[in-house]
Motif scaffolding. Structure first.
Motif, mmCIF file in Angstrom:
data_model
loop_
_atom_site.group_PDB
_atom_site.id
_atom_site.type_symbol
_atom_site.label_atom_id
_atom_site.label_comp_id
_atom_site.label_asym_id
_atom_site.label_seq_id
_atom_site.Cartn_x
_atom_site.Cartn_y
_atom_site.Cartn_z
ATOM 1 N N GLU A 1 -5.698 6.421 -5.851
ATOM 2 C CA GLU A 1 -6.652 6.767 -4.923
ATOM 3 C C GLU A 1 -6.750 8.325 -4.992
ATOM 4 N N ASN B 1 -5.751 -3.251 2.241
ATOM 5 C CA ASN B 1 -4.481 -2.369 1.930
ATOM 6 C C ASN B 1 -3.608 -2.286 3.273
ATOM 7 N N GLU B 2 -2.306 -2.656 2.942
ATOM 8 C CA GLU B 2 -1.034 -2.574 4.153
ATOM 9 C C GLU B 2 -2.101 -3.007 5.411
ATOM 10 N N PHE C 1 -1.023 6.755 10.282
ATOM 11 C CA PHE C 1 -2.150 6.153 9.561
ATOM 12 C C PHE C 1 -3.580 6.006 10.475
ATOM 13 N N GLU D 1 3.098 0.123 -3.914
ATOM 14 C CA GLU D 1 3.367 1.566 -3.971
ATOM 15 C C GLU D 1 4.976 1.675 -3.655
ATOM 16 N N ALA E 1 -5.626 1.376 -1.582
ATOM 17 C CA ALA E 1 -4.973 2.481 -0.933
ATOM 18 C C ALA E 1 -5.878 2.781 0.493
ATOM 19 N N ASN E 2 -5.424 3.835 1.002
ATOM 20 C CA ASN E 2 -5.970 4.604 2.334
ATOM 21 C C ASN E 2 -7.474 4.989 1.948
ATOM 22 N N ARG F 1 9.129 6.404 7.697
ATOM 23 C CA ARG F 1 8.030 7.143 7.466
ATOM 24 C C ARG F 1 7.322 7.462 8.693
ATOM 25 N N TRP G 1 0.079 14.591 0.543
ATOM 26 C CA TRP G 1 1.137 13.722 0.464
ATOM 27 C C TRP G 1 2.049 14.273 -0.374
ATOM 28 N N TYR H 1 8.389 2.839 0.699
ATOM 29 C CA TYR H 1 8.830 4.496 0.722
ATOM 30 C C TYR H 1 10.057 4.366 1.452
HETATM 31 O O1 AHR Z 1 0.310 6.772 -1.263
HETATM 32 C C1 AHR Z 1 -0.203 7.360 -0.064
HETATM 33 C C2 AHR Z 1 -0.476 6.423 1.015
HETATM 34 O O2 AHR Z 1 0.510 5.662 1.487
HETATM 35 C C3 AHR Z 1 -1.601 5.060 0.367
HETATM 36 O O3 AHR Z 1 -2.632 5.455 0.812
HETATM 37 C C4 AHR Z 1 -1.247 3.772 1.681
HETATM 38 O O4 AHR Z 1 -1.575 2.749 1.140
HETATM 39 C C5 AHR Z 1 0.256 4.220 2.001
HETATM 40 O O5 AHR Z 1 0.526 4.373 3.278
#
Ligand code: AHR
Length: 682
Positions: A37, A348-349, A671, A430, A229-230, A667, A484, A403
């Motif tokens: 992304e 996504n998520e 978001f 991810e 993803a985001n 984490r 990030w 994560y």
């Molecule tokens: O990988 C970074 C972000 O982490 C992505 O955009 C999202 O899907 C996740 O929370």
């Protein structure tokens, strides 16, 4: 660096292990891939080959940022449209302007292609000149008089709204000593879509920056999950990634404000993603917008149909033949043949908030799923959380993101051993070690964090009959604008740095098999390992990770038909320091090295260094291969959580409870606003 005994650690031995093909399990060909992304300027200012920043004045806060007047020329942004999509242009009063690129421009002996649209402010004929120059030094490396372009080539149209497209080739014969360089344009009037490309992968005209693309290709990924993803979702619904605004000539792409705090050009659009996929021989996994955006807003059920229609049209654009409505549009945009598409991900998520989860469960997933399956039954759909009544059928995957801390990844080595073997396949779309065990954020992957990811990946691979795909996230980071941490590859306008995690990905991805071999008398902790057979290349790979600071011995008997006289080689990363990092643009502390391995009388032996990830490759020589294929290697007794021998397999009747994304507690809840997301920055 074969000096590990010198560290004086205790030598331990893994003995009696036999790697055998008495039973084997299938292994997915998609095990390791890419999620991409545009985050951290990984797209614009990154892998997308455009070297100039703010080329078409897009996004929410438009300005003349990145431009400076030559000899005090006055620059302003004015409402003079190049096209319906690009409505504001740079007005130049005076000698001209220069653009500073993405925090500088690398100048080297290469061919650069400069293009821009220009309209005279008066009736005089334009006098234009372009150059690549050192900003402080004033040194000119190349210059040319641009020519008016007469042909449309699909990406650039020759004229629009009174603007003329100009093009010039710039060929410096020497490198500039640093990145303090600019792209200079002498001339006045109105300018828009001001562009400069250097070398691109496969010389594509609107292609990928070559060095970054080659690094990505270099870890041998097998799929591309895109466009996020985001980034797919956007902060507001109107800011979602709109596929139909990323196609056709660049002047038709308005760009958008992304959820990571910067405007995107969408020059890296749907066609360019598929070029990337074809150039790297990847399997596409297409993310589809499913009615949720990150400001925690959702499209109500009564308003959802146009969004469903939109993804159906998108899929038809990609897969329809040129006689279909959207297939015809694709053909008009230069691509006659449909692209290959087998996998689509709905959202996504969608566990990220109560609103996301309840609406995904309540109607969004179901409505998208039914519409996609009824028009494109051949597609495998991927859910991003566990909706009610999931799975719908046996072609679905479930994308789980992890994560975690290094110790949690090591603990999760066997998390999929007891995972239900039903028809819902797992996609770890991810993952990355993001925080040290003490909670501190990891800025650049360390030796220890990378080894911990490797241990987890070994667990994924030994379960790769069920875990069919996985990818590290995010992969790219422009060090001048990072939202990030950590990332696999860091770069600036001039060079790139490969992290410890990159090497783990490369080691494992380039040693993929199609069968997982059984491990008799296996003991895990402190060493972790998996073995596979690649029957196409007649190789056996033994992947080993040591997450401790100890030096250990590894020996194993090889009971795989055809491999008694195999040649053996090994590659590894290893470090005596758990915290060793490849910090951008400093000397590499950890990189791949050839590793000594002995193979004699069907026994391999090697000394495993501290914080080590390696792959031993046995290449068959001579005798014929006889492999037994099978599945049930593992006791289906649910009390036997970790197999002592061989590869884990469970039946659907043994489903154990699965906690979705348990690792997310580690984490920040980041978001719902770009500002909160920036907390990831140090
Ligand atoms: O990988 C970074 C972000 O982490 C992505 O955009 C999202 O899907 C996740 O929370």
């Amino acid at each position: 660096m074969w000096n590990i005994v010198a560290v004086g650690q205790l030598l331990a031995t893994v003995s009696a292990l036999t790697i055998s093909d008495a039973h084997t399990n299938s292994s997915s060909s998609l095990l390791n891939g890419i999620v991409f992304e545009d985050i951290n300027h990984s797209g614009d200012g990154g892998i997308y080959g455009e070297l100039l920043a703010n080329r078409a004045f897009q996004g929410l806060n438009r300005s003349t940022a990145n431009y400076t007047g030559i000899n005090g020329a006055q620059l302003s942004l004015v409402n003079v449209s190049l096209s319906k999509a690009l409505t504001q242009s740079l007005k130049v009063e005076g000698d001209g302007f220069w653009n500073s690129g993405w925090w500088g421009i690398k100048i080297e002996p290469d061919e650069y292609t400069a293009r821009f649209y220009h309209k005279q402010a008066n009736s005089t004929s334009p006098s234009l000149k372009v150059s690549l120059k050192g900003v402080s030094s004033g040194k000119t490396y190349a210059s040319a008089v641009p020519k008016a372009v007469r042909e449309n080539n699909g990406v650039y149209v020759a004229q629009s709204n009174g603007f003329q497209l100009y093009e010039a080739k710039l060929k410096p014969t020497e490198s500039a000593p640093d990145l303090d360089n600019g792209f200079y344009v002498e001339g006045n009037g109105f300018f828009n879509l001001i562009s400069l490309f250097g070398s691109t992968l496969n010389n594509r005209p609107n292609g990928l920056r070559k060095d970054i693309a080659e690094a990505v290709k270099g870890f041998d990924p097998h799929f591309l999950r895109f466009p996020g993803a985001n980034n797919l979702e956007g902060d507001a619904i109107r800011q979602r990634w709109k596929w139909n605004e990323t196609i056709g000539p660049l002047i038709n792409r308005p760009g958008r404000e992304d959820p990571w705090g910067y405007p995107q050009t969408d020059g890296l659009g749907l066609h360019e993603y598929f070029d990337w996929i074809e150039d790297m021989n990847l399997e596409p996994i297409l993310g589809l917008y499913a009615g949720y955006s990150l400001a925690d807003v959702v499209v109500p059920e009564s308003d959802l149909q146009p969004y469903i229609d939109d993804v159906i049209n998108e899929i038809e654009y990609i897969t329809g033949d040129a006689s279909s409505t959207y297939g015809r549009l694709r053909a008009q945009n230069g691509r006659q043949d449909p692209w290959n598409l087998k996998y689509v991900e709905i959202g996504n998520e969608d566990f990220i908030s109560e609103l996301a989860q309840t609406t995904y469960d309540g109607y969004r997933y179901d409505l998208f799923y039914k519409a996609i399956k009824s028009k494109f039954p051949q597609l495998t759909t991927i859910a991003t959380t566990k909706p009610n009544e999931f799975p719908k059928n046996d072609t679905e995957w479930w994308d789980q993101h992890k994560y975690l801390t290094p110790s949690q990844f090591i603990k999760d080595f066997n998390v999929y051993d007891s995972y239900p073997r039903n028809n819902t396949k797992v996609f770890v779309g991810e993952y990355a070690a993001t925080n040290f065990d003490n909670g501190t954020h990891i800025q650049y992957p360390t030796a220890y964090s990378a080894v911990s990811e490797a241990v987890y990946m070994l667990g994924l691979e030994r379960n790769s009959d069920q875990v069919v795909a996985s990818c590290y996230a995010p992969i790219l980071q422009n060090v001048k604008s990072t939202q990030w941490y950590p990332n696999m590859i860091s770069f600036d306008a001039g060079s790139i740095t490969l992290s410890t995690s990159y090497y783990v990905q490369k080691l494992f991805s380039s040693s993929q098999g199609n069968r997982i071999l059984s491990l008799e008398n296996a003991e895990f902790d402190p060493l972790y390992y998996v073995a596979n057979l690649n029957s196409n290349s007649d190789t056996v790979h033994i992947k080993i990770a040591n997450p401790t600071g100890k030096t250990l011995n590894f020996t194993a008997d090889i009971g795989v038909g055809g491999f008694s006289t195999a040649s053996a080689s090994a590659e590894a990363i290893c470090s005596t320091h758990a915290d060793a990092q490849n910090i951008p643009f400093q000397s590499q502390r950890v990189s791949l090295e050839q590793w000594p391995v002995k193979y004699k009388n069907r026994k391999i032996s090697l000394q495993i260094g501290p914080y080590f990830v390696g792959v031993v490759t046995l290449k068959k020589q001579g005798e014929a291969l006889t492999t037994t294929s099978g599945t049930a290697l593992y006791s289906t007794n649910s009390t036997a959580a970790v197999p002592i021998s061989s590869t884990p397999v469970m039946t659907s009747s043994e489903s154990s409870p699965v906690v979705a994304n348990a690792g997310f507690a580690l984490r920040p809840p980041s978001f719902f606003a770009a500002a909160a997301r920036l907390l990831h920055i140090f």
